[in-house]
Design a protein around this motif. Structure first.
Motif, mmCIF file in Angstrom:
data_model
loop_
_atom_site.group_PDB
_atom_site.id
_atom_site.type_symbol
_atom_site.label_atom_id
_atom_site.label_comp_id
_atom_site.label_asym_id
_atom_site.label_seq_id
_atom_site.Cartn_x
_atom_site.Cartn_y
_atom_site.Cartn_z
ATOM 1 N N TYR A 59 46.352 49.623 42.927
ATOM 2 C CA TYR A 59 46.775 48.510 43.779
ATOM 3 C C TYR A 59 48.257 48.634 44.125
ATOM 4 O O TYR A 59 49.063 49.085 43.295
ATOM 5 C CB TYR A 59 46.529 47.171 43.086
ATOM 6 C CG TYR A 59 45.072 46.872 42.828
ATOM 7 C CD1 TYR A 59 44.339 46.046 43.682
ATOM 8 C CD2 TYR A 59 44.420 47.422 41.722
ATOM 9 C CE1 TYR A 59 42.999 45.773 43.442
ATOM 10 C CE2 TYR A 59 43.082 47.150 41.476
ATOM 11 C CZ TYR A 59 42.375 46.329 42.336
ATOM 12 O OH TYR A 59 41.044 46.064 42.096
ATOM 13 N N LEU A 120 37.600 41.973 36.822
ATOM 14 C CA LEU A 120 38.378 40.797 36.427
ATOM 15 C C LEU A 120 39.656 40.629 37.244
ATOM 16 O O LEU A 120 40.420 39.690 37.013
ATOM 17 C CB LEU A 120 38.733 40.881 34.939
ATOM 18 C CG LEU A 120 37.546 40.897 33.962
ATOM 19 C CD1 LEU A 120 38.029 41.060 32.529
ATOM 20 C CD2 LEU A 120 36.714 39.627 34.096
ATOM 21 N N VAL A 121 39.893 41.534 38.189
ATOM 22 C CA VAL A 121 41.112 41.471 39.005
ATOM 23 C C VAL A 121 40.988 40.364 40.052
ATOM 24 O O VAL A 121 39.963 40.228 40.719
ATOM 25 C CB VAL A 121 41.374 42.817 39.703
ATOM 26 C CG1 VAL A 121 42.519 42.699 40.713
ATOM 27 C CG2 VAL A 121 41.688 43.898 38.676
ATOM 28 N N GLU A 122 42.065 39.588 40.197
ATOM 29 C CA GLU A 122 42.170 38.585 41.250
ATOM 30 C C GLU A 122 43.458 38.843 42.030
ATOM 31 O O GLU A 122 44.480 39.188 41.437
ATOM 32 C CB GLU A 122 42.227 37.169 40.675
ATOM 33 C CG GLU A 122 41.051 36.771 39.803
ATOM 34 C CD GLU A 122 41.300 35.413 39.157
ATOM 35 O OE1 GLU A 122 41.326 34.392 39.892
ATOM 36 O OE2 GLU A 122 41.506 35.385 37.929
ATOM 37 N N THR A 123 43.404 38.689 43.322
ATOM 38 C CA THR A 123 44.596 38.794 44.162
ATOM 39 C C THR A 123 44.611 37.637 45.141
ATOM 40 O O THR A 123 43.567 37.037 45.433
ATOM 41 C CB THR A 123 44.632 40.115 44.949
ATOM 42 O OG1 THR A 123 43.500 40.173 45.837
ATOM 43 C CG2 THR A 123 44.610 41.324 44.028
ATOM 44 N N GLY A 124 45.790 37.308 45.639
ATOM 45 C CA GLY A 124 45.873 36.217 46.605
ATOM 46 C C GLY A 124 47.301 35.920 47.005
ATOM 47 O O GLY A 124 48.229 36.660 46.661
ATOM 48 N N TRP A 133 48.804 39.415 41.774
ATOM 49 C CA TRP A 133 47.717 40.251 41.232
ATOM 50 C C TRP A 133 47.537 39.820 39.793
ATOM 51 O O TRP A 133 48.501 39.775 39.020
ATOM 52 C CB TRP A 133 48.100 41.718 41.312
ATOM 53 C CG TRP A 133 47.044 42.694 40.870
ATOM 54 C CD1 TRP A 133 46.199 43.402 41.668
ATOM 55 C CD2 TRP A 133 46.734 43.107 39.520
ATOM 56 N NE1 TRP A 133 45.380 44.221 40.915
ATOM 57 C CE2 TRP A 133 45.685 44.051 39.590
ATOM 58 C CE3 TRP A 133 47.223 42.741 38.269
ATOM 59 C CZ2 TRP A 133 45.138 44.650 38.456
ATOM 60 C CZ3 TRP A 133 46.681 43.335 37.131
ATOM 61 C CH2 TRP A 133 45.653 44.277 37.244
ATOM 62 N N ARG A 134 46.304 39.520 39.400
ATOM 63 C CA ARG A 134 46.063 38.953 38.060
ATOM 64 C C ARG A 134 44.852 39.627 37.426
ATOM 65 O O ARG A 134 43.884 39.968 38.108
ATOM 66 C CB ARG A 134 45.833 37.446 38.180
ATOM 67 C CG ARG A 134 45.661 36.709 36.847
ATOM 68 C CD ARG A 134 45.267 35.251 37.080
ATOM 69 N NE ARG A 134 46.190 34.553 37.944
ATOM 70 C CZ ARG A 134 45.820 33.860 39.021
ATOM 71 N NH1 ARG A 134 44.545 33.800 39.376
ATOM 72 N NH2 ARG A 134 46.723 33.231 39.749
ATOM 73 N N CYS A 135 44.921 39.819 36.101
ATOM 74 C CA CYS A 135 43.781 40.394 35.393
ATOM 75 C C CYS A 135 43.773 39.913 33.946
ATOM 76 O O CYS A 135 44.837 39.751 33.326
ATOM 77 C CB CYS A 135 43.824 41.925 35.427
ATOM 78 S SG CYS A 135 42.332 42.721 34.797
ATOM 79 N N ARG A 136 42.570 39.695 33.421
ATOM 80 C CA ARG A 136 42.399 39.290 32.029
ATOM 81 C C ARG A 136 42.039 40.506 31.186
ATOM 82 O O ARG A 136 41.369 41.438 31.642
ATOM 83 C CB ARG A 136 41.296 38.232 31.929
ATOM 84 C CG ARG A 136 41.216 37.545 30.570
ATOM 85 C CD ARG A 136 40.197 36.428 30.559
ATOM 86 N NE ARG A 136 38.827 36.930 30.541
ATOM 87 C CZ ARG A 136 37.987 36.840 31.543
ATOM 88 N NH1 ARG A 136 38.357 36.273 32.684
ATOM 89 N NH2 ARG A 136 36.759 37.328 31.449
ATOM 90 N N THR A 149 46.437 37.637 29.589
ATOM 91 C CA THR A 149 46.355 37.684 31.050
ATOM 92 C C THR A 149 47.687 38.173 31.588
ATOM 93 O O THR A 149 48.750 37.707 31.167
ATOM 94 C CB THR A 149 46.043 36.302 31.640
ATOM 95 O OG1 THR A 149 44.775 35.855 31.143
ATOM 96 C CG2 THR A 149 45.983 36.363 33.166
ATOM 97 N N GLU A 151 49.869 38.615 35.100
ATOM 98 C CA GLU A 151 49.978 38.263 36.512
ATOM 99 C C GLU A 151 51.267 38.842 37.070
ATOM 100 O O GLU A 151 52.359 38.569 36.558
ATOM 101 C CB GLU A 151 49.954 36.756 36.727
ATOM 102 C CG GLU A 151 50.046 36.368 38.202
ATOM 103 C CD GLU A 151 49.779 34.896 38.454
ATOM 104 O OE1 GLU A 151 50.435 34.329 39.350
ATOM 105 O OE2 GLU A 151 48.934 34.307 37.751
#
Length: 535
Positions: A59, A120-124, A133-136, A149, A151
């Motif tokens: 990413y 588990l990746v989140e982006t926004g 960009w976030r991941c647990r 977590t 971020e």
């Protein structure tokens, strides 16, 4: 009616003109919006630097100041043979005005948690402008039942990346606020005294990474040694509750500790240019030798890019700046820095130079290695060996200069030298005695004669490594220069655990006719040395 048509036409022309002006002005404005995306077909990001490690699936976070690559969370994601388990870590990071990625890896949470699940990746987008960009985590290496977590946030116009690390669970009392960094060989670590910032600096490649705790007042501490150097923040850097601990770090990419201090102080970038450098790789060094530099010690040094330009963030004040390069008389200037960006130009003093031209017996340019040895003059005064560059750069290493086309110009300290011109064991070497005074220019021309007939034979080097392998920091271009100038006819690329060839480097050097290559790798596993095979 004619008057109305004229007015209508005038209104139309003004509308077109103002539209054109608006578009023109918008094109002149820098794009400051931050973005986040995954690397893949049609979305590959070119980045300059010796330690680039991104691959498809990783990413990218970018704004107009910095660019960072986050490795895709996966149990199989390793940057190279020795930089391992990099999922959710920063593996490439550089400022855009001086692109020079030298980071092997930034491990948030000091590698104490595993991030193996890309799902588990989140982006926004962030409120107010920016992206996240976030991941647990999928597991804790301590098996203590806690969950982490990570971020990463990059806001529009920020010169740093914000990293939020949160650990939750029933047993968080023993979780310390710490990260770790893999920055090899040419890096030194330090801290900005009386601040919450630690840093690692690579002076030659113009890259200093700063790690600033967002809260607290205590200065962080580096571990004494180790490949992955741990940076432990002060106890006041963490926000704690019964089942939760969180700490926030701002990561900077700076050109030097001085530049980092200016960035963390909110200072404006100042543009420096140094003219008059003669020859290749002059390694121009600038330094502040007088002025208020906070808790840093004078002189505060940094390097320019190859074109003699550099950017350093400096708070307003009076400074004295010194510029120097090998074989040149140094120059000093008093400058006044204000709250706005300014241009400062320096002119180096006279250069002492050697120009070398090497050809084959048919008069054609050929690759060559030139080695300068300091020796004694007629009065017995000894000249030390010159140092053209560090061992991990290209073009020159220590007292050796590599030239793929047989010609170069180098500035050199005045003195007495023995010059050895060579091209491997199949050619007779040429020896020259050089005595050169300050400000003098010397021209050396030589013919290298091939004296060993190897018709039907191929000289080959089947086992070569450079920095992509992870076990050294040699520039890959420099490795190919070395092979070509030692008259290797064929060299496959055998980096540990990655499939590559030397085609790009040979093309850059214009040396395709002197050395052949092919795609290859060194497959390396456990146990060593049994599982250590070139393909």
């Amino acid at each position: 009616m004619e008057m109305m048509n004229a007015l209508r036409n005038l209104h139309l022309v003004r509308g077109v003109w103002f539209t054109f002006l608006w578009v023109f002005l918008m094109l002149q404005l820098p794009a400051t919006g931050a973005s986040v995306g995954q690397i893949g077909e049609g979305k590959r990001h070119p980045m300059q630097g010796k330690e680039i490690d991104w691959i498809d699936g990783d990413y990218v976070l970018r704004n107009d100041q910095v660019v960072a690559v986050i490795a895709r969370p996966s149990a199989q994601r390793h940057a190279n043979m020795t930089v391992r388990s990099v999922g959710a870590c920063i593996i490439d990071f550089t400022r855009l005005d001086v692109e020079s990625d030298q980071l092997s890896c930034y491990y948030p949470l000091a590698g104490r948690y595993q991030f193996f699940d890309d799902g588990l990746v989140e982006t926004g987008d962030l409120d107010g402008g920016g992206v996240f960009w976030r991941c647990r985590s999928t597991a804790a290496t301590a098996r203590n039942g806690t969950v982490a977590t990570i971020e990463y946030q990059l806001r529009d116009g920020d010169p740093y990346l914000t990293v939020i690390k949160t650990v939750t669970g029933e047993d968080v009392s023993k979780v310390t606020a710490a990260d770790s960094v893999r920055a090899d060989q040419t890096f030194v670590v330090g801290t900005l005294a009386k601040t919450t910032t630690g840093y690692c600096e690579d002076e030659h490649f113009r890259q200093t990474y700063g790690f600033e705790a967002a809260i607290g007042a205590k200065t962080p501490q580096w571990s004494a040694s180790g490949r992955n150097r741990q940076l432990k923040y002060g106890a006041d850097a963490a926000d704690r509750s019964d089942n939760r601990v969180q700490w926030v770090t701002r990561i900077y990419a700076a050109s030097s500790p001085l530049d980092l201090w200016g960035l963390t102080s909110g200072a404006k970038g100042q543009n420096f240019s140094v003219a008059g450098a003669v020859g290749e790789h002059p390694r121009i060094k600038l330094s502040v030798i007088a002025g208020d530099v906070g808790s840093l010690e004078l002189p505060c040094e940094w390097r320019t890019a190859a074109d003699g330009k550099s950017v350093v963030h400096l708070p307003p004040g009076q400074y004295r700046v010194r510029g120097e390069a090998i074989g040149h008389l140094p120059v000093e200037a008093d400058i006044e820095v204000t709250s706005e960006t300014k241009e400062f130009a320096l002119q180096l003093g006279a250069a002492t130079t050697v120009q070398v031209t090497v050809v084959s017996e048919n008069g054609q340019p050929i690759p060559c290695k030139a080695t300068f040895y300091g020796t004694a003059n007629e009065d017995g005064e000894m000249t030390p060996d010159p140092v053209f560059g560090i061992e991990s750069q290209s073009g020159a290493v220590g007292n050796c200069v590599y030239t793929a086309d047989g010609q170069f110009v180098r500035s050199i300290p005045s003195g007495t030298y023995d010059l050895l011109l060579s091209r491997g064991p199949e050619y007779d070497a040429v020896f020259e005695k050089i005595q050169i005074a300050e400000g003098q220019q010397r021209a050396i021309k030589a013919t290298l004669k091939r004296v060993v007939d190897t018709t039907g034979w191929v000289s080959a080097e089947l086992h070569s490594h450079s920095t992509p392998s992870g076990d050294n920091t040699s520039d890959q271009l420099g490795r190919v220069e070395n092979l070509v100038c030692e008259q290797i006819d064929f060299a496959p690329c055998t980096e540990h655990q990655r499939i590559e060839s030397y085609d790009d480097q040979l093309e850059k050097l214009g040396a395709q006719s002197f050395m052949a290559t092919c795609t290859g790798m060194e497959l390396t596993g456990s146990p060593l040395p049994i599982n250590h095979q070139n393909a």
